[in-house]
Design an enzyme around this catalytic site. Structure first.
Site, short mmCIF file in Angstrom:
data_model
loop_
_atom_site.label_atom_id
_atom_site.label_comp_id
_atom_site.label_asym_id
_atom_site.label_seq_id
_atom_site.Cartn_x
_atom_site.Cartn_y
_atom_site.Cartn_z
N ASP A 9 0.62 25.53 -29.57
CA ASP A 9 0.28 25.64 -30.95
C ASP A 9 1.65 26.33 -31.62
OD1 ASP A 9 -0.26 26.30 -33.43
OD2 ASP A 9 -2.49 26.19 -32.74
N ASP A 53 -2.70 21.67 -30.09
CA ASP A 53 -2.47 21.45 -31.40
C ASP A 53 -1.70 20.30 -31.94
OD1 ASP A 53 -2.64 22.00 -34.11
OD2 ASP A 53 -0.69 22.84 -34.28
N MET A 55 -0.04 19.42 -35.13
CA MET A 55 0.97 19.29 -36.09
C MET A 55 2.00 20.17 -35.67
SD MET A 55 -0.51 18.47 -39.82
CE MET A 55 -1.50 19.83 -39.90
N ASP A 330 -3.47 -11.90 27.28
CA ASP A 330 -2.07 -11.98 27.09
C ASP A 330 -1.55 -13.28 27.07
OD1 ASP A 330 0.22 -9.95 28.58
OD2 ASP A 330 0.59 -12.20 28.39
N ILE A 331 -0.87 -13.56 26.02
CA ILE A 331 -0.25 -14.62 25.18
C ILE A 331 0.47 -15.12 26.53
CG2 ILE A 331 1.22 -16.03 23.69
CD1 ILE A 331 0.20 -14.10 21.55
N ASP A 347 6.53 -12.83 15.94
CA ASP A 347 5.50 -11.86 15.16
C ASP A 347 4.56 -12.88 14.50
OD1 ASP A 347 6.90 -9.72 15.99
OD2 ASP A 347 7.75 -9.29 13.96
N GLU A 373 2.40 -8.35 23.79
CA GLU A 373 1.51 -9.52 23.26
C GLU A 373 0.14 -9.43 23.94
OE1 GLU A 373 4.01 -9.31 25.09
OE2 GLU A 373 3.92 -10.54 27.09
#
Lengths: 457, 457
Positions: A9, A53, A55, A330-331, A347, A373
């Site tokens: 204020d 406030d 104003m 395992d890939i 990836d 992997e």
């Protein structure tokens, strides 16, 4: 709830009067005589709530409020505008700027303190979440604050509990511009509808015919499934005592009849945003926690998760004498994929491989990237035959269709070898079982790859 | 705070009376007529607070309370024992069983409701934390609940604010058996002492000579640094209204003069345990969040952290035109360590290597395991010369002393190669800089390893 209240204020007597009153109610008071000062105090985190406030020379209260509510660092602070302005348009301007309430002088002190306390109680709960979310934000894991500050507060699901058809219609029409509205006139049915979930806000008349709407509010605040839903009461000016009571036990806000259309929209918006903020914070903390046990590339669980779950699972299987199986996948010749097509292609294959594995495992199985992997699957309750069948299904799915790489520009054939073992009565720990799966995998590789081999009987 | 209150009483009229009263205060009521029933309701999470009668056939109230408070699943529930028993020894038995309060009939309803509300407000804040901690517990990351349920509530630091020397002495003596006690007679000094931190509980006389002790309580509840400290007021029976006011704004408990020695000890213990529980929960959630960006083997940050911090750091360095350097460190011939001595020895070397790196980097540097045997250091504000010097220091420290492996049974010589680069004005992203570090590392390896090479000028 004691807390630090910032009074803003530009007139010293007003400031002093409010300071004395709040101080007698055991609040800690901080004061600012203009907007920039107030913003600085808020940004430094030196207060819990703002009484503002309107104003003031330079920056007026509406602008201060708007800035607080659009700054991710201060948007969580409750703001109550307290002013001598009494035009409905002022009120609306305050609420539109994001104020949590707009009170016109002369203020009823009890009403003001009730409001401040209720806003502080809600904030105290949210603060715990907020500090955890800030920690995860500081570590670079997500930023719920910027997200929340940008929310428009639209597109919510609103439950309107009102048995006066004309009032219900009027409100529903106003809200339907921005939200989806469901009307219930019977509190029992409303309770059931609410617990079915999905509502952001419930607007509840507390003067339902022959029924106490406050009771419905208290039930909704008590039940686990509706506890996080925002509540707004609708009542009469002469029923202020009951509205205050509602605020005391946790209702978020109220509207007085006749309900002003724009005020309705503004107050609902505020509650939608507040609720979503809590929800976002909760989600951010939850996500950070889950991140700790998630492999970033594949989205599978990581080895940390496997390590921590395997012991207890093994113990439970031993105690309850039920089955537990373990597969190591395992890939085949993964290194040559990396060498031939680059790491990015590797990836891509890993991600797609993880997806196929996920599609052919159950919700109760643990599926974790073991490193490189290799993927490990742990199947509670499974026999060796179950696990072999699961492994074979995955092996076929991998072989069946080539894996897209280079963002779909080409596709390559991939195969996988799988070693399978189960828990034996004589095992002392899960690593015995894991070791046998690994041995079986070794044989699968040695026997020519692209096959499932179970441990020796 | 509306919530589900469980009333446990074997006499139906008592149950009905309390149910009616609570219902009028807008609480949701759940009832149980014996101990086992009450325990089942609590374990299922169907209530928020328990009002417990003592004299019941079979399992009495003390036993119910003890079981609730030692079970990790229910220890967080506030328990208020409400009974006709009025011997101090009963009261003590209740508090010793872990009850949060022990109220003797005939009960002053206002006092009871104030107490229930204050306990529920504290619980609401803790609940947010608790659900996050439960999520991390479910994922296998820590178990703060078992830990907290086993806490004895001893060994705490207590601040006693009391200006009556004899009362202060008596209380300090009683508490010193289990805790460390600091006495302050002046509230201003007490406030300073409290903010210096480290206290678990503050006991505050609200009848200090010429000063309002409640004011001190409200300040301690408002300040960031003392907000989490438990507060217990000490007052007179005729000052009950002020004590109630304290509970309303967040003080945790109170004691009436003349303070009973055993009750003092019991109530302090309850607050110590409650505070530590919150602290443990906070720590558990924080730890889970940090885990997400930590490499489990070395304790360094992980690649996820590096990826998320590097962009903003690079942006800030670009905007503010200050330096940013990047080092990639790679242990020489690491594969041969693994092949010769096994993976475990490799892990030992990695851990010790991380320790040496950590010792020679600054707090503001990012040090992250990049994968395998590679560590990346990002140095904000550093020049190429700074970064080279840092790299050289680490290289020397690694070469200077052999690395113990096989739990100290032997030690092997290890060296490291380092590639260094800095941000250039023309860089579009951090990966340009990273790429140059990697090229420099490649040259360090090609030039014979165990050396620091900076990017070409």
């Amino acid at each position: 709830m004691s807390a630090r209240v910032l009074i803003v204020d530009d007139l010293l007597p007003n400031l002093k009067l409010l300071e004395t009153k709040l101080s007698m109610e055991y609040f800690d008071v901080v004061a600012a005589m203009n907007g920039p000062q107030a913003l600085a105090i808020c940004e430094k985190g030196l207060c819990d709530i703002v009484l503002l406030d309107v104003m003031m020379p330079g920056m007026d209260g509406f602008e201060v409020c708007r800035r607080l509510k659009t700054n991710p660092a201060t948007a969580h602070l409750p703001v109550v505008i307290v002013t001598a302005l009494d035009e409905p348009s002022d009120r609306l301007r305050g609420l539109d700027a994001g104020a949590d309430d707009f009170l016109t002088k002369p203020i009823d002190d009890t009403a003001l303190f009730t409001r401040v306390r209720s806003l502080l109680r809600l904030k105290a709960v949210q603060d715990e979440l907020r500090s955890r979310a800030m920690a995860s934000c500081a570590l670079g894991i997500g930023d719920p604050f910027t997200l929340a500050a940008a929310d428009t507060g639209q597109g919510a699901r609103i439950l309107l509990v009102e048995d006066r058809p004309s009032a219900a219609d009027r409100m529903a029409t106003a809200l339907s511009q921005h939200h989806t509205v469901t009307i219930e006139s019977d509190p029992q049915r409303a309770l059931m509808t609410a617990t079915e979930g999905g509502f952001d806000v419930a607007l509840i008349s507390i003067d339902l015919d022959g029924v106490d709407g406050l009771r419905l509010c208290s039930q909704l605040r008590s039940l686990d499934r509706t506890r996080d839903m925002a509540l707004i009461m609708i009542g009469e000016t002469h029923g202020m005592a009951r509205l205050t009571r509602g605020l005391d036990f946790g209702v978020h806000d109220y509207l007085l009849r006749p309900v002003d259309r724009n005020e309705l929209i503004a107050r609902v918006r505020t509650q939608v945003r507040r609720g979503r903020f809590s929800h976002t914070l909760r989600g951010a903390v939850q996500a950070s926690i889950e991140l700790a046990v998630t492999d970033e590339l594949t989205g599978l669980h990581n080895r940390r998760y496997l390590d921590r779950q395997l012991g207890p699972l093994f113990g439970a299987a031993t105690d309850e004498e039920h089955g537990l199986a373990c597969l190591i996948l395992d890939i085949d010749r993964f290194k040559s994929i990396n060498d031939t097509y680059g790491h990015e292609a590797g990836d891509e294959v890993l991600k797609a491989f993880a997806d196929r594995v996920r599609q052919h495992t159950r919700g109760i199985d643990i599926v974790a990237r073991f490193g490189g992997e290799e993927v490990v699957i742990v199947m509670p309750g499974a026999t060796l035959a179950d696990a072999q069948a699961a492994g074979e299904r995955i092996r076929q799915r991998v072989e069946a269709a080539p894996f897209p790489i280079q963002r779909g520009a080409r596709a390559i054939a991939v195969t996988v070898s799988v070693g399978v073992a189960i828990r034996h009565a004589g095992d002392t720990s899960a690593s015995d079982m894991l070791k046998r799966s690994d041995d079986a995998l070794y044989r699968a590789k040695a026997d020519g790859r692209n096959r499932v081999v179970a441990e020796a009987a």
